[in-house]
Design a protein around this motif. Structure first.
Motif, PDB file in Angstrom:
ATOM      1  N   LEU A 121       1.260   6.442 -11.731  1.00 61.06           N
ATOM      2  CA  LEU A 121       0.546   6.754 -10.492  1.00 61.06           C
ATOM      3  C   LEU A 121       0.611   5.633  -9.452  1.00 61.06           C
ATOM      4  N   PRO A 122       0.330   4.376  -9.809  1.00 57.18           N
ATOM      5  CA  PRO A 122       0.426   3.325  -8.783  1.00 57.18           C
ATOM      6  C   PRO A 122       1.855   3.181  -8.240  1.00 57.18           C
ATOM      7  N   LEU A 123       2.830   3.297  -9.107  1.00 53.50           N
ATOM      8  CA  LEU A 123       4.223   3.201  -8.668  1.00 53.50           C
ATOM      9  C   LEU A 123       4.566   4.350  -7.725  1.00 53.50           C
ATOM     10  N   LEU A 124       4.142   5.548  -8.089  1.00 60.14           N
ATOM     11  CA  LEU A 124       4.419   6.701  -7.242  1.00 60.14           C
ATOM     12  C   LEU A 124       3.719   6.578  -5.890  1.00 60.14           C
ATOM     13  N   ALA A 125       2.502   6.054  -5.902  1.00 56.59           N
ATOM     14  CA  ALA A 125       1.782   5.856  -4.630  1.00 56.59           C
ATOM     15  C   ALA A 125       2.520   4.846  -3.753  1.00 56.59           C
ATOM     16  N   ASP A 126       3.014   3.757  -4.354  1.00 58.40           N
ATOM     17  CA  ASP A 126       3.766   2.757  -3.589  1.00 58.40           C
ATOM     18  C   ASP A 126       5.069   3.332  -3.052  1.00 58.40           C
ATOM     19  N   LEU A 127       5.755   4.117  -3.869  1.00 59.80           N
ATOM     20  CA  LEU A 127       7.014   4.719  -3.419  1.00 59.80           C
ATOM     21  C   LEU A 127       6.766   5.722  -2.294  1.00 59.80           C
ATOM     22  N   ARG A 128       5.686   6.471  -2.412  1.00 61.01           N
ATOM     23  CA  ARG A 128       5.331   7.419  -1.356  1.00 61.01           C
ATOM     24  C   ARG A 128       5.066   6.682  -0.041  1.00 61.01           C
ATOM     25  N   ARG A 129       4.322   5.582  -0.141  1.00 64.79           N
ATOM     26  CA  ARG A 129       4.011   4.783   1.034  1.00 64.79           C
ATOM     27  C   ARG A 129       5.294   4.192   1.624  1.00 64.79           C
ATOM     28  N   LEU A 130       6.182   3.693   0.766  1.00 68.47           N
ATOM     29  CA  LEU A 130       7.434   3.110   1.255  1.00 68.47           C
ATOM     30  C   LEU A 130       8.298   4.163   1.939  1.00 68.47           C
ATOM     31  N   ARG A 131       8.379   5.344   1.358  1.00 70.29           N
ATOM     32  CA  ARG A 131       9.153   6.432   1.976  1.00 70.29           C
ATOM     33  C   ARG A 131       8.583   6.756   3.359  1.00 70.29           C
ATOM     34  N   HIS A 132       7.261   6.841   3.428  1.00 73.14           N
ATOM     35  CA  HIS A 132       6.609   7.130   4.710  1.00 73.14           C
ATOM     36  C   HIS A 132       6.941   6.044   5.736  1.00 73.14           C
ATOM     37  N   GLU A 133       6.869   4.779   5.318  1.00 76.37           N
ATOM     38  CA  GLU A 133       7.165   3.673   6.224  1.00 76.37           C
ATOM     39  C   GLU A 133       8.624   3.716   6.692  1.00 76.37           C
ATOM     40  N   LEU A 134       9.539   4.049   5.783  1.00 72.87           N
ATOM     41  CA  LEU A 134      10.955   4.146   6.162  1.00 72.87           C
ATOM     42  C   LEU A 134      11.158   5.234   7.211  1.00 72.87           C
ATOM     43  N   LEU A 135      10.562   6.387   6.970  1.00 77.16           N
ATOM     44  CA  LEU A 135      10.708   7.496   7.920  1.00 77.16           C
ATOM     45  C   LEU A 135      10.055   7.164   9.263  1.00 77.16           C
ATOM     46  N   ARG A 136       8.883   6.542   9.226  1.00 79.44           N
ATOM     47  CA  ARG A 136       8.192   6.167  10.457  1.00 79.44           C
ATOM     48  C   ARG A 136       9.003   5.141  11.244  1.00 79.44           C
ATOM     49  N   SER A 137       9.552   4.154  10.520  1.00 77.48           N
ATOM     50  CA  SER A 137      10.364   3.130  11.189  1.00 77.48           C
ATOM     51  C   SER A 137      11.631   3.730  11.770  1.00 77.48           C
TER      52      SER A 137
ATOM     53  N   ALA B 153      12.091   6.736  12.829  1.00 79.61           N
ATOM     54  CA  ALA B 153      11.763   7.547  14.005  1.00 79.61           C
ATOM     55  C   ALA B 153      11.438   6.681  15.224  1.00 79.61           C
ATOM     56  N   GLY B 154      10.960   5.465  14.992  1.00 84.11           N
ATOM     57  CA  GLY B 154      10.546   4.628  16.107  1.00 84.11           C
ATOM     58  C   GLY B 154      11.557   3.569  16.515  1.00 84.11           C
ATOM     59  N   LEU B 155      12.770   3.622  15.985  1.00 89.47           N
ATOM     60  CA  LEU B 155      13.766   2.606  16.339  1.00 89.47           C
ATOM     61  C   LEU B 155      14.233   2.785  17.782  1.00 89.47           C
ATOM     62  N   PRO B 156      14.335   1.691  18.513  1.00 93.02           N
ATOM     63  CA  PRO B 156      14.841   1.790  19.885  1.00 93.02           C
ATOM     64  C   PRO B 156      16.345   2.076  19.882  1.00 93.02           C
ATOM     65  N   GLU B 157      16.842   2.556  20.987  1.00 97.09           N
ATOM     66  CA  GLU B 157      18.265   2.879  21.121  1.00 97.09           C
ATOM     67  C   GLU B 157      19.136   1.656  20.867  1.00 97.09           C
ATOM     68  N   GLN B 158      18.736   0.529  21.405  1.00 97.39           N
ATOM     69  CA  GLN B 158      19.507  -0.708  21.263  1.00 97.39           C
ATOM     70  C   GLN B 158      18.919  -1.537  20.116  1.00 97.39           C
TER      71      GLN B 158
ATOM     72  N   GLU C   2      16.413  -7.653   9.154  1.00 96.23           N
ATOM     73  CA  GLU C   2      15.024  -8.088   8.962  1.00 96.23           C
ATOM     74  C   GLU C   2      14.164  -6.941   8.431  1.00 96.23           C
ATOM     75  N   LEU C   3      14.350  -5.762   8.986  1.00 93.58           N
ATOM     76  CA  LEU C   3      13.585  -4.591   8.555  1.00 93.58           C
ATOM     77  C   LEU C   3      13.909  -4.237   7.106  1.00 93.58           C
ATOM     78  N   LEU C   4      15.176  -4.239   6.765  1.00 92.95           N
ATOM     79  CA  LEU C   4      15.577  -3.920   5.393  1.00 92.95           C
ATOM     80  C   LEU C   4      15.049  -4.957   4.404  1.00 92.95           C
ATOM     81  N   ARG C   5      15.067  -6.241   4.782  1.00 86.92           N
ATOM     82  CA  ARG C   5      14.507  -7.281   3.905  1.00 86.92           C
ATOM     83  C   ARG C   5      13.009  -7.053   3.685  1.00 86.92           C
ATOM     84  N   SER C   6      12.304  -6.587   4.716  1.00 84.99           N
ATOM     85  CA  SER C   6      10.867  -6.336   4.550  1.00 84.99           C
ATOM     86  C   SER C   6      10.629  -5.198   3.556  1.00 84.99           C
ATOM     87  N   TYR C   7      11.487  -4.180   3.577  1.00 89.77           N
ATOM     88  CA  TYR C   7      11.340  -3.093   2.606  1.00 89.77           C
ATOM     89  C   TYR C   7      11.702  -3.554   1.201  1.00 89.77           C
TER      90      TYR C   7
END
Length: 193
Positions: free
Chosen positions: A64-80, A82-87, A95-100
């Motif tokens: 359960l804790p692992l699944l919750a963390d993976l769910r959160r990470l997936r959400h963060e990846l999708l959110r990031s 969607a919010g990436l600038p064109e450039q 830097e973003l990938l290292r943070s994940y």
């Protein structure tokens, strides 16, 4: 002879009544033991099913804790994403990938797994590293040290055992040929043929 005739004339095939009673008692005892054995088998089967269900439940609770963390990470990846600038620059992407990767490392640590992070120049440790290739060493002292880290390893914190060794390439020293000692293969390598 009279006893033989008397036994043949007796009911139940001429068996003495005491023996017939003993046999009937043995039959009843065997039937009871058979019923007990069948009941024990049912209890064992039920306990095995209960044990399997408990193990499955424990596994789910552990995950359960692992699944919750993976769910959160997936959400963060999708959110990031969607919010990436064109450039979006390569350095910002790195830097973003290292943070994940760091987030995943924290998730592993919460699950009792440490990431083994060997560094180039470390000596080869067969218990923690798996050599998957070699790289020529510049000098003899570098032989047997790590040249490249291909994949990190993982360590079970509780047992202290390596779960997955790090995959590495190792420096390998080959002595240069003596002057005037040119084998045919060396001549070909040097381009003299």
């Amino acid at each position: 002879m009279d006893e033989d005739i008397a036994a043949e004339d007796a009911p139940d095939g001429g068996w003495p009544p005491q023996l017939i009673a003993e046999l009937a008692g043995l039959r009843a005892q065997i039937a009871r033991e058979h019923d007990r054995a069948a009941a024990r088998e049912q209890v064992i089967d039920r306990l095995h099913e209960d044990n399997q269900a408990l193990r499955s439940g424990e596994r789910r609770l552990l995950l359960l804790p692992l699944l919750a963390d993976l769910r959160r990470l997936r959400h963060e990846l999708l959110r990031s994403a969607a919010g990436l600038p064109e450039q979006f620059s390569g350095s910002r992407a790195a830097e973003l990938l290292r943070s994940y990767a760091f987030d995943l490392q924290l998730t592993l640590e919460r699950g009792g797994i440490d990431v083994l992070l060997p560094a180039p120049g470390d000596p080869l440790d067969p218990s923690a590293h798996r050599a998957v290739g070699t790289v020529p060493a510049g000098d003899q002292e570098a032989a047997g040290t790590l040249a490249e880290i291909l994949l990190d390893g993982y360590l079970d914190v509780e047992s202290g055992r390596v779960v997955t060794p790090a995959e590495v390439r190792v420096h390998r020293w080959t002595a240069p040929p003596e002057p005037g000692d040119s084998s045919p293969s060396q001549l070909i390598e040097d381009g003299h043929v």
